[in-house]
Enzyme design. Structure first.
Site, PDB file in Angstrom:
ATOM      1  N   ASN A   6      32.974 -68.039 -10.062  1.00 10.78           N
ATOM      2  CA  ASN A   6      31.815 -67.502  -9.950  1.00 10.78           C
ATOM      3  C   ASN A   6      30.963 -68.530  -9.249  1.00 10.78           C
ATOM      4  OD1 ASN A   6      29.413 -66.269  -9.757  1.00 10.78           O
ATOM      5  ND2 ASN A   6      29.484 -65.971 -12.126  1.00 10.78           N
ATOM      6  N   TRP A   7      30.429 -68.459  -8.076  1.00 11.26           N
ATOM      7  CA  TRP A   7      29.783 -69.611  -7.399  1.00 11.26           C
ATOM      8  C   TRP A   7      28.346 -69.519  -7.525  1.00 11.26           C
ATOM      9  CZ3 TRP A   7      31.980 -70.222  -1.478  1.00 11.26           C
ATOM     10  CH2 TRP A   7      33.410 -70.664  -1.765  1.00 11.26           C
ATOM     11  N   LYS A   8      27.835 -67.977  -8.410  1.00  7.06           N
ATOM     12  CA  LYS A   8      26.448 -68.056  -8.544  1.00  7.06           C
ATOM     13  C   LYS A   8      25.690 -68.009  -7.382  1.00  7.06           C
ATOM     14  CE  LYS A   8      27.685 -68.782 -13.357  1.00  7.06           C
ATOM     15  NZ  LYS A   8      27.275 -69.188 -14.646  1.00  7.06           N
ATOM     16  N   HIS A  91      27.672 -59.515 -15.805  1.00  8.72           N
ATOM     17  CA  HIS A  91      27.383 -61.051 -16.215  1.00  8.72           C
ATOM     18  C   HIS A  91      26.222 -61.163 -17.081  1.00  8.72           C
ATOM     19  CE1 HIS A  91      27.078 -65.158 -15.757  1.00  8.72           C
ATOM     20  NE2 HIS A  91      28.379 -65.321 -15.466  1.00  8.72           N
ATOM     21  N   GLU A  93      23.970 -63.244 -16.965  1.00  7.43           N
ATOM     22  CA  GLU A  93      22.798 -63.766 -16.209  1.00  7.43           C
ATOM     23  C   GLU A  93      22.058 -62.502 -15.733  1.00  7.43           C
ATOM     24  OE1 GLU A  93      24.843 -66.789 -13.970  1.00  7.43           O
ATOM     25  OE2 GLU A  93      25.074 -67.891 -15.887  1.00  7.43           O
ATOM     26  N   GLU A 161      32.852 -63.925 -22.258  1.00  8.71           N
ATOM     27  CA  GLU A 161      31.880 -65.167 -22.010  1.00  8.71           C
ATOM     28  C   GLU A 161      30.905 -65.106 -23.073  1.00  8.71           C
ATOM     29  OE1 GLU A 161      32.255 -66.284 -17.397  1.00  8.71           O
ATOM     30  OE2 GLU A 161      30.646 -65.006 -17.594  1.00  8.71           O
ATOM     31  N   SER A 205      31.873 -72.966 -19.595  1.00  4.49           N
ATOM     32  CA  SER A 205      32.230 -74.356 -19.332  1.00  4.49           C
ATOM     33  C   SER A 205      33.543 -74.875 -19.329  1.00  4.49           C
ATOM     34  CB  SER A 205      31.453 -75.235 -20.696  1.00  4.49           C
ATOM     35  OG  SER A 205      29.775 -74.883 -20.682  1.00  4.49           O
ATOM     36  N   GLY A 226      32.395 -71.187 -13.794  1.00  3.97           N
ATOM     37  CA  GLY A 226      31.075 -71.084 -12.959  1.00  3.97           C
ATOM     38  C   GLY A 226      31.076 -72.744 -12.303  1.00  3.97           C
ATOM     39  N   GLY A 227      30.151 -73.482 -13.178  1.00  4.16           N
ATOM     40  CA  GLY A 227      29.995 -74.977 -12.488  1.00  4.16           C
ATOM     41  C   GLY A 227      31.257 -75.576 -11.658  1.00  4.16           C
TER      42      GLY A 227
END
Ligand code: 13P
Length: 245
Positions: A6-8, A91, A93, A161, A205, A226-227
């Site tokens: 997920n590149w957000k 999600h 977010e 998540e 993470s 993610g990151g």
């Protein structure tokens, strides 16, 4: 296994192309199912790069509406038309930044189904909910409210998540992941038997360095990253860990 990135809200179109190309070049033979979720505005450029590869792409969100007066939203038909095969829904977010309710998320899962897109439904508790012993009931109520009772064309994958583990460097323990994923599997068997065998991804993470531990937990069918999905070496390291698991 199913590994999703997920590149957000990151990067330029040139960076999106470079990252997609590095993944296409670096994906090993026998890799698990691999998906990337670029920002919507980069989907067309990314599709050009991945279209002849085993990597597939999806959107990070969709509207529950078919079309019409919904400024700024994207329909599932638009996503499918540009080459997306899936979409992330619910999600945390989006729940936090846009006040998305479980009811709104159910509408999005149904919309994804109607377009034959695979929905990646995110569930997970906040730190406060975990510390007060409510993690499992929160996740159960999210599953109950966000999953349709019947399923048609598109697949549904669950991503657990824990909100407190997203972008914080804190990963749930293997014991906590095993307990939650086993609970989700049992809940699906009891309440949504049509999708009881689906992938249950862990997200929060996940990095190449901790992926083997995460994949060793019970009922973990992959990761929503993610990151660490923003650097090809890191993401390919997670894919390598999945291949060893
Ligand atoms: P991080 O891997 O950056 O914690 O993000 C997880 C996530 O939210 C994936 O959807």
């Amino acid at each position: 296994m199913f590994i999703a990135g997920n590149w957000k809200m990151n990067g330029t179109v040139a960076q999106a192309r470079d990252l997609a190309q590095a993944l296409v070049n670096g994906l090993p033979d026998g890799a698990p199912a691999t998906a990337i979720f670029p920002p919507a505005i980069h989907l067309a450029a990314v599709h050009d790069i991945i279209k002849d590869s085993p990597i597939f792409m999806g959107g990070q969100d969709c509207s529950s509406a078919e079309n019409g007066a919904h400024t700024g939203d994207l329909s599932v038909a638009m996503l499918a038309d540009i080459g997306a095969r899936g979409v992330i829904v619910g999600h945390s977010e989006r729940r936090t930044d846009h006040g998305e309710s479980n009811e709104a998320i159910l509408g999005k899962v149904k919309a994804a189904q109607s377009a034959g897109l695979g929905a990646v439904l995110c569930v997970g508790e906040t730190l406060d909910e975990r510390q007060s012993g409510r993690a499992e009931t929160v996740v159960q109520s999210q599953l109950a409210a966000c999953l349709p009772t019947t399923f048609d064309s598109g697949s549904v994958v669950i991503a657990y998540e824990p909100v407190w583990a997203i972008g914080t460097g804190m990963v749930a323990t293997v014991q906590d992941i095993s307990a939650m994923h086993s609970m989700i599997r049992q809940w699906l068997q009891a309440h949504r038997p049509e999708i009881a065998d689906t992938f249950i991804l862990y997200g929060g993470s996940v990095k190449a360095a901790n992926a083997a531990d995460v994949f060793g937990a019970d009922e973990v069918g992959g990761a929503l990253v993610g990151g660490a999905s923003l650097k090809s070496d890191d993401f390919l390291g997670i894919i390598a860990a999945a291949m060893k698991a």
